[in-house]
Write an enzyme that holds these catalytic residues in place. Structure first.
Site, PDB file in Angstrom:
ATOM      1  N   ASP A 137      56.928  32.259  52.517  1.00  0.00           N
ATOM      2  CA  ASP A 137      56.254  32.127  53.812  1.00  0.00           C
ATOM      3  C   ASP A 137      56.204  33.505  54.486  1.00  0.00           C
ATOM      4  O   ASP A 137      57.244  34.087  54.783  1.00  0.00           O
ATOM      5  CB  ASP A 137      57.056  31.142  54.670  1.00  0.00           C
ATOM      6  CG  ASP A 137      56.342  30.802  55.952  1.00  0.00           C
ATOM      7  OD1 ASP A 137      55.379  31.504  56.313  1.00  0.00           O
ATOM      8  OD2 ASP A 137      56.755  29.826  56.601  1.00  0.00           O
ATOM      9  N   CYS A 167      48.627  30.180  56.933  1.00  0.00           N
ATOM     10  CA  CYS A 167      48.851  31.390  56.125  1.00  0.00           C
ATOM     11  C   CYS A 167      48.641  31.126  54.632  1.00  0.00           C
ATOM     12  O   CYS A 167      47.628  31.528  54.063  1.00  0.00           O
ATOM     13  CB  CYS A 167      50.265  31.938  56.354  1.00  0.00           C
ATOM     14  SG  CYS A 167      50.606  32.437  58.055  1.00  0.00           S
ATOM     15  N   ARG A 168      49.580  30.466  53.969  1.00  0.00           N
ATOM     16  CA  ARG A 168      49.543  30.374  52.502  1.00  0.00           C
ATOM     17  C   ARG A 168      48.468  29.425  51.975  1.00  0.00           C
ATOM     18  O   ARG A 168      47.689  29.809  51.091  1.00  0.00           O
ATOM     19  CB  ARG A 168      50.925  29.947  51.970  1.00  0.00           C
ATOM     20  CG  ARG A 168      51.982  31.008  52.193  1.00  0.00           C
ATOM     21  CD  ARG A 168      53.371  30.442  52.000  1.00  0.00           C
ATOM     22  NE  ARG A 168      53.686  29.435  53.008  1.00  0.00           N
ATOM     23  CZ  ARG A 168      54.749  28.663  52.993  1.00  0.00           C
ATOM     24  NH1 ARG A 168      55.612  28.753  51.978  1.00  0.00           N
ATOM     25  NH2 ARG A 168      54.978  27.804  53.968  1.00  0.00           N
ATOM     26  N   SER A 169      48.438  28.179  52.473  1.00  0.00           N
ATOM     27  CA  SER A 169      47.467  27.242  51.866  1.00  0.00           C
ATOM     28  C   SER A 169      46.021  27.586  52.216  1.00  0.00           C
ATOM     29  O   SER A 169      45.145  27.405  51.356  1.00  0.00           O
ATOM     30  CB  SER A 169      47.809  25.775  52.181  1.00  0.00           C
ATOM     31  OG  SER A 169      47.788  25.496  53.547  1.00  0.00           O
ATOM     32  N   CYS A 223      50.873  23.750  52.597  1.00  0.00           N
ATOM     33  CA  CYS A 223      52.027  24.562  53.014  1.00  0.00           C
ATOM     34  C   CYS A 223      52.576  23.961  54.302  1.00  0.00           C
ATOM     35  O   CYS A 223      52.317  22.782  54.596  1.00  0.00           O
ATOM     36  CB  CYS A 223      51.652  26.037  53.158  1.00  0.00           C
ATOM     37  SG  CYS A 223      50.455  26.408  54.463  1.00  0.00           S
ATOM     38  N   ASN A 230      49.588  25.488  57.471  1.00  0.00           N
ATOM     39  CA  ASN A 230      48.167  25.553  57.090  1.00  0.00           C
ATOM     40  C   ASN A 230      47.421  26.660  57.865  1.00  0.00           C
ATOM     41  O   ASN A 230      46.249  26.513  58.188  1.00  0.00           O
ATOM     42  CB  ASN A 230      47.465  24.199  57.269  1.00  0.00           C
ATOM     43  CG  ASN A 230      46.080  24.099  56.625  1.00  0.00           C
ATOM     44  OD1 ASN A 230      45.206  23.423  57.142  1.00  0.00           O
ATOM     45  ND2 ASN A 230      45.849  24.758  55.522  1.00  0.00           N
TER      46      ASN A 230
END
Ligand code: 4NP
Length: 165
Positions: free
Chosen positions: A128, A15-17, A10, A13
């Site tokens: 995001d 939050c999402r990934s 993401c 690195n």
């Protein structure tokens, strides 16, 4: 059995990934495949190198049974394209950024993670959540869990001795 490796990407690195990393790693472990499937994550940006996941991501994940406390942010680098078999990005901008640094031999490894989603297939991006409200962090987990289930089935076939090349 053969080994396969997955890299989630993401922007930051944090939050999402890392959420995808923690959720998928746990599913791999529950399937008893941790010996065969390597999981990692990184960001295209460098602002958060060495940082733990965002507290909001960590607590949303923990409340759904996923521990992200061992993860630290790192930035994508040129070796990743050679090293990983699957490079799964969270949104279209990640794809543009990663394609721009990817050697042409390896562009076939790049995919939107939500290409694996079933229940949420209308949206191809994991939004995001960084600048939004807390519900956005839960939404990330819904999307990630859905895509992770299909990804796990795909990789179970890939690591199996009987898989076609
Ligand atoms: P991520 O979210 O890409 O899901 O980790 C973000 C985290 C930090 C920033 C942007 C997005 N930031 O601009 O610092």
């Amino acid at each position: 059995m053969r080994n396969v490796s997955v890299l989630f990407v993401c922007l930051g690195n944090i939050c999402r990934s890392p959420t995808a990393h923690g959720v998928f790693e746990q599913m791999v472990s529950e399937a008893g495949l941790q010996q065969y499937i390597t999981v990692d994550s990184c960001g295209t940006g460098d602002w958060h190198i060495g940082h733990s996941p965002d507290k909001r991501s960590a607590s949303a994940a923990l409340s759904r049974g996923y521990d992200l406390s061992h993860l630290r942010s790192r930035q994508i680098n040129g070796n990743d394209f050679n090293q990983f078999d699957y490079i799964l990005v969270m949104d279209q901008q990640n794809l543009i950024d990663v394609q721009a640094m990817c050697p042409s031999d390896f562009t076939g490894k790049l995919e939107l993670f939500l290409d694996y989603a079933n229940n949420f297939s209308a949206t191809k991006e994991v939004p995001d959540p960084y600048y939004g409200g807390l519900s956005g962090f839960d939404d990330v987990i819904d999307l990630v869990e859905d895509a992770s289930k299909t990804l796990l089935s795909t990789l179970q076939m890939a690591v199996s001795k009987n898989a076609q090349p």
